[in-house]
Scaffold this active site. Structure first.
Site, short mmCIF file in Angstrom:
data_model
loop_
_atom_site.label_atom_id
_atom_site.label_comp_id
_atom_site.label_asym_id
_atom_site.label_seq_id
_atom_site.Cartn_x
_atom_site.Cartn_y
_atom_site.Cartn_z
CG ASP A 1 0.59 33.76 20.65
OD1 ASP A 1 0.16 33.88 19.50
OD2 ASP A 1 0.74 34.74 21.41
CD GLU B 1 1.75 33.02 15.87
OE1 GLU B 1 1.29 31.88 15.75
OE2 GLU B 1 1.08 34.05 15.69
P1 TTP Z 1 -0.56 38.51 19.27
O1 TTP Z 1 0.10 37.23 19.70
O2 TTP Z 1 -1.74 38.42 18.37
O3 TTP Z 1 -1.05 39.34 20.55
P2 TTP Z 1 -0.36 39.50 21.96
O4 TTP Z 1 0.86 38.66 22.11
O5 TTP Z 1 -0.18 40.94 22.24
O6 TTP Z 1 -1.50 38.98 22.96
P3 TTP Z 1 -2.00 37.48 23.19
O7 TTP Z 1 -1.20 36.59 22.32
O8 TTP Z 1 -1.76 37.23 24.65
O9 TTP Z 1 -3.44 37.51 22.85
O10 TTP Z 1 0.50 39.44 18.56
C1 TTP Z 1 1.84 39.52 19.00
C2 TTP Z 1 2.35 40.95 18.90
O11 TTP Z 1 2.26 41.39 17.55
C3 TTP Z 1 1.56 41.93 19.73
O12 TTP Z 1 2.05 42.03 21.06
C4 TTP Z 1 1.72 43.20 18.97
C5 TTP Z 1 1.90 42.78 17.54
N1 TTP Z 1 0.66 43.00 16.76
C6 TTP Z 1 0.53 44.18 16.05
O13 TTP Z 1 1.44 45.02 16.03
N2 TTP Z 1 -0.63 44.39 15.35
C7 TTP Z 1 -1.69 43.50 15.35
O14 TTP Z 1 -2.74 43.74 14.73
C8 TTP Z 1 -1.52 42.28 16.10
C9 TTP Z 1 -2.64 41.26 16.14
C10 TTP Z 1 -0.33 42.08 16.78
MG MG Z 2 0.84 36.67 21.56
#
Ligand code: TTP
Ligand code: MG
Length: 360
Positions: A8, A106
């Site tokens: 991820d 991911e």
């Molecule tokens: P995530 O993997 O949940 O978040 P992240 O990569 O920003 O942070 P980390 O994994 O380090 O905790 O989500 C991946 C991407 O998906 C995120 O950068 C932006 C997008 N996203 C949205 O647009 N809306 C959301 O509600 C979520 C959870 C993610």
């Molecule tokens: Mg992420």
């Protein structure tokens, strides 16, 4: 014993923005909507610096601004994120062909037959991704998808967590039940009513108590999952059944042409995502929320799955035409469903699966 890896990316959208604009490195950055915190929209993600202020995904931009007015707010730029995602997935597919995408940032890999220790494989992936994109990621490696996924989240950012079944009581049991794959808000609510908050609480329940409450399949899944057991394969045919995009207008509108223009852009992006992951779609759906918050969905299906804009876009138009635009519209969404992998025979599942609002 299988060896499954889950990866991820760290603060994915925000990390890409910090690379695009190096002056943002080390600063609180909030990515979302049009990048203007005075306008409607929600946080897509925030840099780790911004998370210290309590900013997180799905929070209104206005709230984020209240929590950290000095943060830099930037608009969402999907083209850049898709480009990075493609590079990352290319690297992962080279490591192992047994690959399952879990979204833009991911993926799961079955690395049972990949030579090298788990540390070596993880280091190689991290290094290749950093060289190709400048980004960091977090990796979990475990005997199954369930533990690998939890593991990748335990030591973010730039983490590597290797878990075995023996680690479950110490590292997994203290966590909340929501950390388990397929435990969403509804299951969590039911479990809370049974006084189950942590995975240890769940593991303490007899199988019969869980099957009585959740049915045979889900009850057994929860029972096994609380012990770190899970057999689900890293599927060539992934669990993805639909992909969607939606947007909230700055100013409510009843203008059909405007709605069509935005929906056409969304459909084009969805078609790009579809192709990137090698899917065909059979169904298109439209969601529309009026200014009074009433929300309608309509769906329409082809006789066989397709991947081209020219085949899928008319379905979207048909859906919109089935909704009477008698009030201003606040939000619209487009979804492609009934997905099948390219080259795979459709398995006869009902293409007109009920469209759950929550999937939007
Ligand atoms: P995530 O993997 O949940 O978040 P992240 O990569 O920003 O942070 P980390 O994994 O380090 O905790 O989500 C991946 C991407 O998906 C995120 O950068 C932006 C997008 N996203 C949205 O647009 N809306 C959301 O509600 C979520 C959870 C993610
Ligand atoms: Mg992420």
């Amino acid at each position: 014993m299988r060896r499954i890896l889950h990866i991820d990316m760290d603060a994915f959208f925000a990390a890409i923005e910090q690379l695009r604009r190096p002056e943002l490195k080390g600063k609180p950055v909030v990515v979302g909507g049009s990048g203007n915190p005075n306008q409607r929209g929600v946080v897509s993600t925030a840099s780790y610096e911004a998370r210290k202020f309590g900013i997180h995904s799905a929070m209104p931009l206005r709230t984020a601004y209240q929590r950290c007015p000095q943060a830099v707010f930037v608009p969402v730029n999907f083209a850049a994120y898709i480009e990075a995602s493609k590079k990352i997935k290319g690297i992962l597919r080279e490591i192992s062909p047994v690959y399952e995408s879990g979204g833009l940032d991911e993926a799961y890999l079955d690395i049972t037959d990949v030579p090298g220790t788990s540390e070596e494989i993880a280091d190689k992936i991290k290094q290749e991704i950093r060289t190709a994109t400048g980004l960091t990621c977090s990796i979990g490696i475990a005997p199954n998808k369930l533990l690998a996924k939890i593991g990748s989240d335990l030591e973010k950012p730039d983490g590597l967590t290797i878990l075995t079944l023996e680690d479950v009581p110490k590292r997994i049991w203290p966590l909340g039940v929501r950390k388990l794959l397929w435990v969403g808000p509804k299951t969590e609510e039911k479990l809370t009513a049974m006084k189950v908050k942590t995975i240890a609480d769940l593991a303490a329940l007899p199988l019969e108590a869980l099957t009585a409450r959740f049915g045979d399949a889900h009850g057994r899944y929860l029972h096994d999952a609380s012990r770190g057991k899970n057999e689900s394969p890293v599927a060539a045919s992934s669990k993805t059944r639909s992909i969607s995009r939606e947007t909230t207008f700055q100013i409510d509108t009843r203008d059909r042409e405007k709605l069509l223009e935005v929906m056409e852009q969304m459909t084009e992006r969805l078609v790009e995502d579809l192709r990137e992951d090698g899917y065909l779609a059979k169904t298109a759906a439209v969601k529309l929320r009026f200014a009074d918050f009433e929300t309608l969905t309509r769906q329409s299906s082809l006789s066989r799955p397709a991947e081209s804009r020219d085949e899928l876009w008319p379905l979207v138009v048909q859906c919109l035409d089935r909704i009477q635009l008698d009030r201003p519209v606040r939000l619209i969404g487009v979804r492609l469903a009934g997905l099948v992998k390219e080259g795979e025979i459709a398995d006869g599942r009902d293409p007109n699966l009920p469209i759950e609002g929550t999937l939007f």
